[in-house]
Motif scaffolding. Structure first.
Motif, short mmCIF file in Angstrom:
data_model
loop_
_atom_site.label_atom_id
_atom_site.label_comp_id
_atom_site.label_asym_id
_atom_site.label_seq_id
_atom_site.Cartn_x
_atom_site.Cartn_y
_atom_site.Cartn_z
N ILE A 93 -8.88 31.14 -27.03
CA ILE A 93 -8.02 29.95 -27.04
C ILE A 93 -8.73 28.86 -26.25
O ILE A 93 -8.88 28.96 -25.02
CB ILE A 93 -6.64 30.23 -26.44
N ASP A 94 -9.20 27.84 -26.94
CA ASP A 94 -9.98 26.74 -26.37
C ASP A 94 -11.33 27.24 -25.87
O ASP A 94 -11.58 28.43 -25.78
CB ASP A 94 -9.20 26.00 -25.28
N THR A 130 -6.17 24.22 -29.07
CA THR A 130 -4.87 23.60 -28.83
C THR A 130 -4.89 22.12 -29.19
O THR A 130 -3.90 21.58 -29.67
CB THR A 130 -4.42 23.76 -27.37
N HIS A 131 -6.03 21.47 -28.96
CA HIS A 131 -6.23 20.08 -29.39
C HIS A 131 -7.71 19.77 -29.19
O HIS A 131 -8.44 20.52 -28.54
CB HIS A 131 -5.34 19.10 -28.62
N HIS A 136 -11.64 20.97 -24.41
CA HIS A 136 -11.11 22.10 -25.17
C HIS A 136 -12.03 22.51 -26.32
O HIS A 136 -12.03 23.68 -26.70
CB HIS A 136 -9.71 21.76 -25.68
N ALA A 213 0.35 30.27 -33.32
CA ALA A 213 0.21 28.92 -32.78
C ALA A 213 1.27 28.05 -33.43
O ALA A 213 1.58 28.22 -34.61
CB ALA A 213 -1.18 28.37 -33.05
N HIS A 223 -1.37 18.53 -31.16
CA HIS A 223 -1.42 19.50 -30.06
C HIS A 223 -0.56 20.71 -30.39
O HIS A 223 0.55 20.59 -30.91
CB HIS A 223 -0.94 18.86 -28.77
N CYS A 224 -1.07 21.91 -30.09
CA CYS A 224 -0.29 23.12 -30.32
C CYS A 224 -0.30 24.01 -29.10
O CYS A 224 -1.12 23.85 -28.19
CB CYS A 224 -0.82 23.90 -31.54
N VAL A 225 0.65 24.92 -29.06
CA VAL A 225 0.71 25.96 -28.03
C VAL A 225 0.53 27.30 -28.72
O VAL A 225 0.70 27.42 -29.94
CB VAL A 225 2.03 25.92 -27.24
N GLY A 239 -1.45 24.89 -23.30
CA GLY A 239 -2.50 23.88 -23.40
C GLY A 239 -2.29 22.76 -22.40
O GLY A 239 -2.14 23.00 -21.20
#
Length: 310
Positions: A93-94, A130-131, A136, A213, A223-225, A239
């Motif tokens: 993640i990132d 996440t973005h 990131h 996600a 943007h996502c979580v 994020g």
């Protein structure tokens, strides 16, 4: 608070192997049901405190930083990524900020720290972004990283995020002058390098069993979580939806938010969700290891870090 305390500088201590630069392993693991989650520190981003609260007075901002025994002018933002193992899928993640940014010389440690944890980049099956801010996607832009990843690695990113960075709008942001050009460059390079690996999604996507996600918008339009849920347990990696000041002051807007008013609504919704469900929360810019619970505290919230299990 005295000026002496407020301006105290970090002390670098070198122990162990000469030149290692690592005082302790900068990773922390938790288990969510059958899913393993590891938070990894990419390092520190020193940025002006004004970027943490663009819609409040300097007096209010100073009061919060004074109460935390922090400097009034510059703030060390933590920068965290995560690694998730679900069955045979290994999900990053990132990717951290990478290299090439002199003003962020204390970050860009992700690849090195993955290696120190015994993680072969070729073992990563999926990546969730996440973005597309440079802190990131930058780790994926480092020379040689793409060649070490598997050719069919799936990189999950919201379609709205990719669309936004074709012609990004900075009109509502309040960033240091050098940052927007660097953000544009990093996002463009990321798409150029990995266009064939991108798996675009609209609102939600299941990345692996128990790992999904969901788009929140706010910080950036796409943007996502990332939610990790297994056997009744849950952790959400939020994020950049929540920053260090956001628990006490969720309505404070951040200078890096492209949709600041939407970002406030997103932040409050995520904090309420965590407080009501008791789920764990982790974030890119909350002090490492950033894992904890959220409790309601009158009209604001309180972050309750996990007891460090070592």
């Amino acid at each position: 608070m005295s000026e002496t305390i407020r301006n105290v500088q970090p002390v670098t201590v070198h122990l162990g192997n000469a030149g290692s630069g690592e005082l302790v392993p900068s990773r922390y693991a938790v288990r969510i049901g059958d899913v393993d989650v590891v938070l990894i520190s990419d390092g520190i981003l020193p940025l002006p405190t004004s970027t943490m609260s663009t819609n409040v007075s300097q007096w209010d901002r100073n009061e919060w930083f004074d109460s935390r025994f922090l400097q009034r002018d510059m703030f060390d933002w933590a920068l965290n990524i995560a690694l998730v193992r679900s069955g045979e899928r290994l999900i990053l993640i990132d990717s951290g900020v990478g290299d090439g940014f002199e003003y962020f010389s204390r970050a860009g440690r992700s690849v090195m720290r993955l290696e120190s944890a015994g993680i072969d980049l070729a073992a990563i099956t999926d990546i969730v972004i996440t973005h597309m801010h440079m802190d990131h996607v930058g780790g994926l832009n480092v020379d040689g990283v793409k060649a070490r990843l598997r050719p069919d690695v799936r990189i999950h990113v919201a379609a709205a995020e990719v669309e936004f960075w074709k012609n990004p709008d900075f009109s509502q942001t309040v960033m240091p002058e050098a940052v927007p050009p660097a953000l544009r460059k990093a996002a463009a390079k990321f798409v150029e390098l990995y266009s064939k690996n991108l798996v675009l999604f609209d609102q939600t996507v299941e990345v692996a069993a128990g790992v999904s996600a969901r788009v929140t918008g706010g910080h950036t339009p796409g943007h996502c979580v990332v939610d990790v849920a297994s056997k009744g347990e849950k952790l959400t990696f939020v994020g950049d939806a929540i920053f260090e000041v956001g628990f006490d002051n969720p309505a404070w807007q951040n200078g890096f938010e492209h949709e600041p008013e939407v970002a406030v609504d997103v932040r409050i919704a995520l904090l309420n969700e965590a407080a009501e469900t008791g789920a764990l929360l982790a974030a890119a810019h909350v002090a490492f290891p950033s894992i904890g619970h959220v409790a309601k505290n009158g009209g604001s919230f309180r972050f309750v870090p996990v007891q460090w299990d070592y």
